[in-house]
Design a protein around this motif. Structure first.
Motif, short mmCIF file in Angstrom:
data_model
loop_
_atom_site.label_atom_id
_atom_site.label_comp_id
_atom_site.label_asym_id
_atom_site.label_seq_id
_atom_site.Cartn_x
_atom_site.Cartn_y
_atom_site.Cartn_z
N ILE A 105 0.84 -1.21 0.00
CA ILE A 105 0.00 0.00 0.00
C ILE A 105 0.87 1.25 0.00
O ILE A 105 0.67 2.18 -0.79
N ILE A 106 1.87 1.28 0.89
CA ILE A 106 2.76 2.44 0.96
C ILE A 106 3.54 2.58 -0.34
O ILE A 106 3.74 3.68 -0.86
N GLY A 107 3.98 1.44 -0.89
CA GLY A 107 4.69 1.46 -2.15
C GLY A 107 3.85 2.01 -3.29
O GLY A 107 4.37 2.65 -4.21
N MET A 108 2.54 1.77 -3.23
CA MET A 108 1.64 2.32 -4.24
C MET A 108 1.71 3.84 -4.25
O MET A 108 1.74 4.47 -5.31
N PHE A 109 1.74 4.44 -3.07
CA PHE A 109 1.85 5.90 -2.99
C PHE A 109 3.23 6.37 -3.44
O PHE A 109 3.37 7.42 -4.06
N GLU A 110 4.24 5.59 -3.14
CA GLU A 110 5.60 5.96 -3.54
C GLU A 110 5.72 6.02 -5.06
O GLU A 110 6.41 6.87 -5.61
N LEU A 111 5.01 5.12 -5.75
CA LEU A 111 5.16 5.00 -7.20
C LEU A 111 4.08 5.73 -8.00
O LEU A 111 4.30 6.09 -9.15
N ASN A 112 2.90 5.93 -7.40
CA ASN A 112 1.76 6.45 -8.17
C ASN A 112 1.25 7.80 -7.70
O ASN A 112 0.34 8.35 -8.31
N ASN A 113 1.79 8.32 -6.61
CA ASN A 113 1.17 9.51 -6.04
C ASN A 113 1.37 10.74 -6.91
O ASN A 113 2.30 10.83 -7.71
N LEU A 114 0.48 11.67 -6.75
CA LEU A 114 0.58 12.96 -7.41
C LEU A 114 0.50 14.02 -6.33
O LEU A 114 -0.30 13.91 -5.39
N ASP A 115 1.36 15.02 -6.44
CA ASP A 115 1.31 16.10 -5.46
C ASP A 115 -0.06 16.75 -5.47
O ASP A 115 -0.62 17.05 -6.53
N LEU A 116 -0.58 16.94 -4.29
CA LEU A 116 -1.87 17.61 -4.13
C LEU A 116 -1.55 19.09 -3.86
O LEU A 116 -0.95 19.44 -2.85
N VAL A 117 -1.94 19.96 -4.77
CA VAL A 117 -1.66 21.39 -4.63
C VAL A 117 -2.93 22.18 -4.96
O VAL A 117 -3.55 21.96 -5.99
N VAL A 118 -3.31 23.06 -4.04
CA VAL A 118 -4.44 23.96 -4.26
C VAL A 118 -3.96 25.37 -3.96
O VAL A 118 -3.47 25.65 -2.87
N ALA A 119 -4.09 26.26 -4.95
CA ALA A 119 -3.59 27.63 -4.80
C ALA A 119 -4.30 28.36 -3.66
O ALA A 119 -5.49 28.16 -3.42
N SER A 120 -3.55 29.19 -2.96
CA SER A 120 -4.09 29.91 -1.81
C SER A 120 -4.85 31.16 -2.23
O SER A 120 -4.35 31.97 -3.01
N PRO A 121 -6.05 31.37 -1.68
CA PRO A 121 -6.77 32.61 -1.96
C PRO A 121 -6.10 33.81 -1.29
O PRO A 121 -6.37 34.95 -1.67
N VAL A 122 -5.23 33.55 -0.31
CA VAL A 122 -4.50 34.65 0.34
C VAL A 122 -3.58 35.32 -0.67
O VAL A 122 -3.47 36.55 -0.72
N GLU A 123 -2.89 34.51 -1.48
CA GLU A 123 -2.04 35.08 -2.53
C GLU A 123 -2.88 35.89 -3.51
O GLU A 123 -2.52 37.02 -3.87
N ASP A 124 -4.02 35.34 -3.93
CA ASP A 124 -4.89 36.05 -4.87
C ASP A 124 -5.38 37.36 -4.26
O ASP A 124 -5.51 38.37 -4.96
N TYR A 125 -5.65 37.34 -2.96
CA TYR A 125 -6.16 38.53 -2.29
C TYR A 125 -5.14 39.67 -2.33
O TYR A 125 -5.47 40.81 -2.71
N PHE A 126 -3.91 39.38 -1.95
CA PHE A 126 -2.90 40.43 -1.93
C PHE A 126 -2.55 40.91 -3.35
O PHE A 126 -2.24 42.09 -3.55
#
Length: 512
Positions: free
Chosen positions: A376-397
């Motif tokens: 199971i852990i190896g599955m994440f090691e080989l198949n995972n994708l970075d989860l990234v969601v842009a911050s609205p704080v950056e958009d605000y400034f």
């Protein structure tokens, strides 16, 4: 992939028959025979056809070939820049340290609360000395229960966050260095609504809803997300009073161990909880069916078919044992590789032991074997994708900075102090790791025709795949697992960690 799937099924069956104690007595031939008889339970094509149909992933299909296993292919033409896929994650988690910077829905990973709360909460933790680089953040605020923090009232919501994190000041940190301190009481005023920022309505965020289990850690953008997360895994991983784990103390120790070592264990735990809860739901439905008939439907091999059905979504991911596939760190010499991999295996063993004490289910006993846990852990090691969601704080400034001069000057009289206090890293996005069932089927190419790319409108944790150039029907959709602009030798060295040598057109052309 099919070879491993056969081994995985065989292991489940042999474990069930021999309870894991007599595995060595079974020959490999018998193992293959059992796998052949049960392989129809997990037909990849049927699974992915159904997934594509139910999630309406138009224009795509999953096919197999003898050389590369499964891959994603275009079932219609895509133009350059066109959306190819928005893939909903099967399991995902925000990095523990990132929770200090970003308050997001624990299920879909949208930012929640308000711009004031996002900024105020981060400055409040920063003022307590909580660092994004140390490991104490998640452990501390995951164990505080605040049943009164059921959020629709902004004042109660903000007070709840402040009370929850009072103990975090004990964590040593250097995160506040080179940042301009704010006058006393300003941050609290921002969080409790006494101080309003200009133009907040331009960046509306959904209200935060606290976990119904009382853990004081998980928050959601809606009741739908809260219920979905509870039903998929959080009911077993919640440390609150309403947790369905068999031992909350052991669960807390497991979470602490993951935070101190590797939060990939938290993802593995979500997978096991996901499977257990699916199994229990399937078993309940099966028992109800039995009650309808005088001649009860008897499952062969006990509950094993139910467990295999519950495991099906996870079984589709390509897996190797974690301690076999993890890349050797640069500071570990090749002569120390065996010792390093043995340490990694021991780390997984300790994690599994703690998790088993917290959520063990007799009907899902094979899930708690080190072999399955490692895969199971190896599955994440080989198949995972970075989860990234842009911050609205950056958009605000950025919005404030782009205002016409008179409005900008007036707004910055309030906002400048907060921007200076946050420092250069004010724009930190939500960051984590996730497993996406269809995206994980996409093969690598150093000359890919698609890439993971978040558009302006993509504000949650789904994987977004965009066409880099026109993709024709029946053409395979490929992405790059690495920086494809690196020299040939460096690319091949990095891809070796994935267990293959790239033979894409670019590599064939550049190969010496």
């Amino acid at each position: 992939m099919q070879l491993f799937l056969s081994f995985e099924l065989g292991f489940f069956i042999l474990f069930h028959l021999g309870r894991g104690k007599e595995l060595k007595r079974f020959s490999f031939v018998f193992l293959c025979f059992l796998c052949h008889q049960t392989e129809r339970l997990l037909t990849c094509k049927e699974y992915f056809d159904n997934l594509i149909r139910t999630r309406q992933y138009l224009g795509l299909k999953v096919k197999h070939d003898g050389e590369f296993g499964k891959g994603v292919y275009a079932d219609s033409d895509f133009g350059e820049g066109e959306l190819v896929l928005k893939d909903q994650m099967l399991v995902g988690a925000q990095h523990s340290s990132n929770k200090i910077n970003c308050l997001v829905c624990s299920f879909c990973f949208r930012f929640i609360g308000s711009i004031e709360l996002q900024i105020g909460r981060r400055l409040y933790l920063q003022g307590l000395g909580v660092s994004t680089s140390n490991g104490c953040g998640r452990e501390t605020f995951s164990h505080n229960s605040h049943d009164h923090c059921q959020v629709d009232s902004s004042e109660d919501e903000d007070n709840c966050y402040m009370e929850e994190h009072d103990e975090l000041g004990e964590c040593a940190s250097s995160s506040s260095k080179d940042k301009v301190p704010l006058p006393k009481g300003v941050v609290e005023s921002l969080m409790n609504g006494e101080l309003a920022l200009p133009y907040p309505k331009e960046f509306p965020l959904p209200s935060a809803i606290a976990c119904s289990g009382g853990c004081g850690e998980a928050y959601y953008c809606s009741k739908l997300c809260a219920e979905a997360d509870w039903e998929s895994s959080h009911s077993l991983l919640c440390t609150g009073e309403k947790s369905e784990s068999i031992c909350r103390e052991a669960l807390s120790k497991f979470i602490q161990h993951a935070n101190e070592t590797n939060d990939i264990f938290l993802l593995a735990a979500k997978v096991i909880c996901f499977t257990i809860l699916r199994y229990k739901k399937l078993k309940t439905a099966h028992l109800k069916e039995q009650e309808k008939y005088t001649s009860a439907i008897v499952l062969k091999n006990g509950d094993l078919p139910l467990l295999l059905e519950a495991w099906k979504p996870i079984s589709m991911g390509f897996k190797k044992r974690w301690w076999d596939c993890i890349a050797l760190p640069d500071d570990v010499h090749s002569c120390d590789e065996a010792a390093f991999r043995a340490q990694i295996k021991e780390l997984a063993f300790t994690s599994l032991k703690l998790l088993k004490e917290a959520i063990f289910c007799k009907g899902c006993e094979p899930l708690f074997s080190l072999e399955i846990y490692g895969h199971i852990i190896g599955m994440f090691e080989l198949n995972n994708l970075d989860l990234v969601v842009a911050s609205p704080v950056e958009d605000y400034f950025l919005y404030i900075d782009d205002l016409p001069y008179p409005e900008k000057k007036k707004a910055e009289e309030i906002t400048r102090q907060f921007l200076d206090a946050l420092g250069d890293d004010y724009s930190v996005p939500c960051q984590g790791t996730a497993f996406f069932p269809l995206q994980s089927c996409m093969n690598h190419s150093c000359y890919p025709n698609a890439k993971a790319f978040k558009r302006e409108e993509d504000r949650d944790g789904q994987a977004t795949i965009i066409a880099l150039r026109p993709i024709c029907k029946e053409e395979e959709v490929t992405i790059s697992y690495i920086d494809e602009d690196l020299p040939f030798d460096e690319r091949q060295a990095l891809l070796a960690d994935y267990g293959f040598r790239c033979k894409c057109p670019k590599c064939l052309e550049e190969e010496p």
